[in-house]
Design a protein around this motif. Structure first.
Motif, mmCIF file in Angstrom:
data_model
loop_
_atom_site.group_PDB
_atom_site.id
_atom_site.type_symbol
_atom_site.label_atom_id
_atom_site.label_comp_id
_atom_site.label_asym_id
_atom_site.label_seq_id
_atom_site.Cartn_x
_atom_site.Cartn_y
_atom_site.Cartn_z
ATOM 1 N N GLY A 38 -15.896 100.228 2.771
ATOM 2 C CA GLY A 38 -14.796 101.058 2.304
ATOM 3 C C GLY A 38 -14.238 100.467 1.024
ATOM 4 O O GLY A 38 -14.781 99.500 0.478
ATOM 5 N N LEU A 39 -13.137 101.022 0.548
ATOM 6 C CA LEU A 39 -12.586 100.604 -0.738
ATOM 7 C C LEU A 39 -11.243 99.904 -0.594
ATOM 8 O O LEU A 39 -10.386 100.322 0.190
ATOM 9 C CB LEU A 39 -12.408 101.825 -1.650
ATOM 10 N N LEU A 40 -11.076 98.838 -1.363
ATOM 11 C CA LEU A 40 -9.778 98.191 -1.483
ATOM 12 C C LEU A 40 -8.812 99.117 -2.214
ATOM 13 O O LEU A 40 -9.205 99.828 -3.137
ATOM 14 C CB LEU A 40 -9.900 96.885 -2.266
ATOM 15 N N ARG A 41 -7.567 99.078 -1.815
ATOM 16 C CA ARG A 41 -6.547 99.856 -2.500
ATOM 17 C C ARG A 41 -6.056 99.065 -3.726
ATOM 18 O O ARG A 41 -5.616 97.924 -3.611
ATOM 19 C CB ARG A 41 -5.373 100.132 -1.555
ATOM 20 N N LYS A 42 -6.131 99.680 -4.890
ATOM 21 C CA LYS A 42 -5.669 99.045 -6.117
ATOM 22 C C LYS A 42 -4.151 99.206 -6.254
ATOM 23 O O LYS A 42 -3.594 100.237 -5.873
ATOM 24 C CB LYS A 42 -6.334 99.674 -7.346
ATOM 25 N N THR A 43 -3.525 98.192 -6.821
ATOM 26 C CA THR A 43 -2.092 98.249 -7.088
ATOM 27 C C THR A 43 -1.856 97.819 -8.531
ATOM 28 O O THR A 43 -2.275 96.734 -8.935
ATOM 29 C CB THR A 43 -1.310 97.326 -6.133
ATOM 30 N N THR A 44 -1.200 98.666 -9.297
ATOM 31 C CA THR A 44 -0.898 98.357 -10.690
ATOM 32 C C THR A 44 0.493 97.719 -10.787
ATOM 33 O O THR A 44 1.319 97.860 -9.886
ATOM 34 C CB THR A 44 -0.950 99.620 -11.560
ATOM 35 N N LEU A 45 0.738 97.040 -11.886
ATOM 36 C CA LEU A 45 1.966 96.272 -12.022
ATOM 37 C C LEU A 45 3.209 97.126 -12.213
ATOM 38 O O LEU A 45 4.336 96.617 -12.122
ATOM 39 C CB LEU A 45 1.837 95.275 -13.175
ATOM 40 N N ASP A 46 3.024 98.427 -12.461
ATOM 41 C CA ASP A 46 4.193 99.306 -12.559
ATOM 42 C C ASP A 46 4.621 99.844 -11.188
ATOM 43 O O ASP A 46 5.564 100.623 -11.080
ATOM 44 C CB ASP A 46 3.934 100.460 -13.524
#
Length: 337
Positions: free
Chosen positions: A30-38
């Motif tokens: 499956g895929l990791l959930r990405k988190t952006t700095l905003d």
């Protein structure tokens, strides 16, 4: 071992991924959930608590990461690991060499002192000595490991503020193409002499393609890690063990090196959970924070250009609470952790 059913999603359609015990099936990925700095900090904390990790895009300046990568491979270059004519920052393995003479730290194949071994001791020893020396270089332990962008983020993220301490013992690992990957584990196994609130920052030191040997996280693996710990603790108490006896007994039942399992594919089948991967690989500047019970491993490095994967584990603790003082030293082989 506790079991759980993973949630429904489409099977993986990306490149074939390999682990120590063979290929992962599409339904195991499956895929990791990405988190952006905003992303608001409250939401980042929520994701961390829900998933056991948070995959932060571009937390560190790319140029700073690549500078550290260049310094690392400039140090290792005399071992003969790099492709002639290539630049150290590229970290391209010399494919004319036997990859097993360039073993990674903590990926199996170690002697009784925890030191990696290779078929040609003279070559392997030079490579291993330089990889170990890197832990003591100022550009690494004083500049990279204490990067203000990471420390300041962790201070705010945890709420520990001035009590946020980066422990001295870190693990700077390389993985040359085709060699063994890291087995299945969670960090509290190695931090059990302190509170279970430690935060690990896994920092890829350079770009890591999806096939390049990056870290993979078991889906909701932190809940399984907590369950495993509770089950063992209950059994230890029922047997009348002291806390110290329980810790020693638990660690004695791990595989060599503290692993839960050497084969991520089989482990995934056993617990019926997927391995989560970074769909596009990792970029220099990315950081994954994970908690002490998040179960993780790595894929084998099959980078098509022969790029050596380098990454480091940096750990942070709340100094106002009990923490594992065995980590108050620079990493060395067979150091009792």
């Amino acid at each position: 071992m506790p079991h759980a059913t993973s949630n429904n999603s489409a099977p993986w359609t990306g490149p074939q991924l390999h682990v120590n015990d063979g290929p992962l099936r599409p339904d195991q990925v499956g895929l990791l959930r990405k988190t952006t700095l905003d992303t608001p900090m409250e939401e980042i904390r929520r994701r961390y608590n829900e998933d056991g990790y948070v995959f932060l895009k571009q937390l560190l300046p790319r140029k700073d990461v690549l500078k550290a990568r260049e310094q690392y491979f400039s140090l290792l270059q005399p071992s003969g690991c790099l492709k002639p004519g290539s630049e150290p920052v590229e970290g391209i393995f010399d494919s004319s060499k036997n990859r097993r003479d360039y073993p990674g730290i903590g990926a199996g194949g170690a002697d009784e002192n925890g030191r990696p071994i290779g078929p040609n001791p003279e070559i392997a020893s030079k490579f291993i000595d330089l990889a170990l020396q890197a832990h003591n270089e100022d550009w690494y332990k004083e500049t990279f490991c204490k990067h203000p962008a990471l420390l300041e983020f962790v201070q705010e993220f945890t709420g520990w503020r001035d009590n946020t301490m980066a422990v001295k013992r870190t693990l700077l690992r390389n993985n040359t193409p085709g060699n063994n990957a890291i087995g299945v584990h969670y960090d509290q196994i190695f931090l059990r002499h302190g509170a279970d609130t430690a935060v690990t920052a896994w920092v890829p030191m350079g770009d890591v393609k999806i096939t390049g040997g990056g870290l993979i996280y078991l889906e909701k693996g932190h809940t399984l890690g907590v369950e495993m710990e509770k089950v063992f603790t209950l059994k230890a108490k029922q047997a009348g063990f002291s806390d110290e006896e329980a810790r020693n007994a638990f660690n004695a039942n791990m595989m060599h090196g503290g692993m839960l399992h050497n084969g991520p594919a089989e482990f995934s089948r056993d617990v019926n959970r997927r391995w989560l991967v970074a769909a596009d690989g990792y970029e220099a500047g990315d950081v994954v924070l994970h908690n002490a019970f998040a179960i993780h491993a790595s894929t084998m490095n099959y980078d098509d250009e022969g790029v050596i994967r380098v990454g480091t584990d940096l750990r942070f603790v709340d100094s106002s609470k009990k923490w594992d003082k065995r980590w108050d030293k620079t990493y060395s082989f067979n150091d009792g952790v």
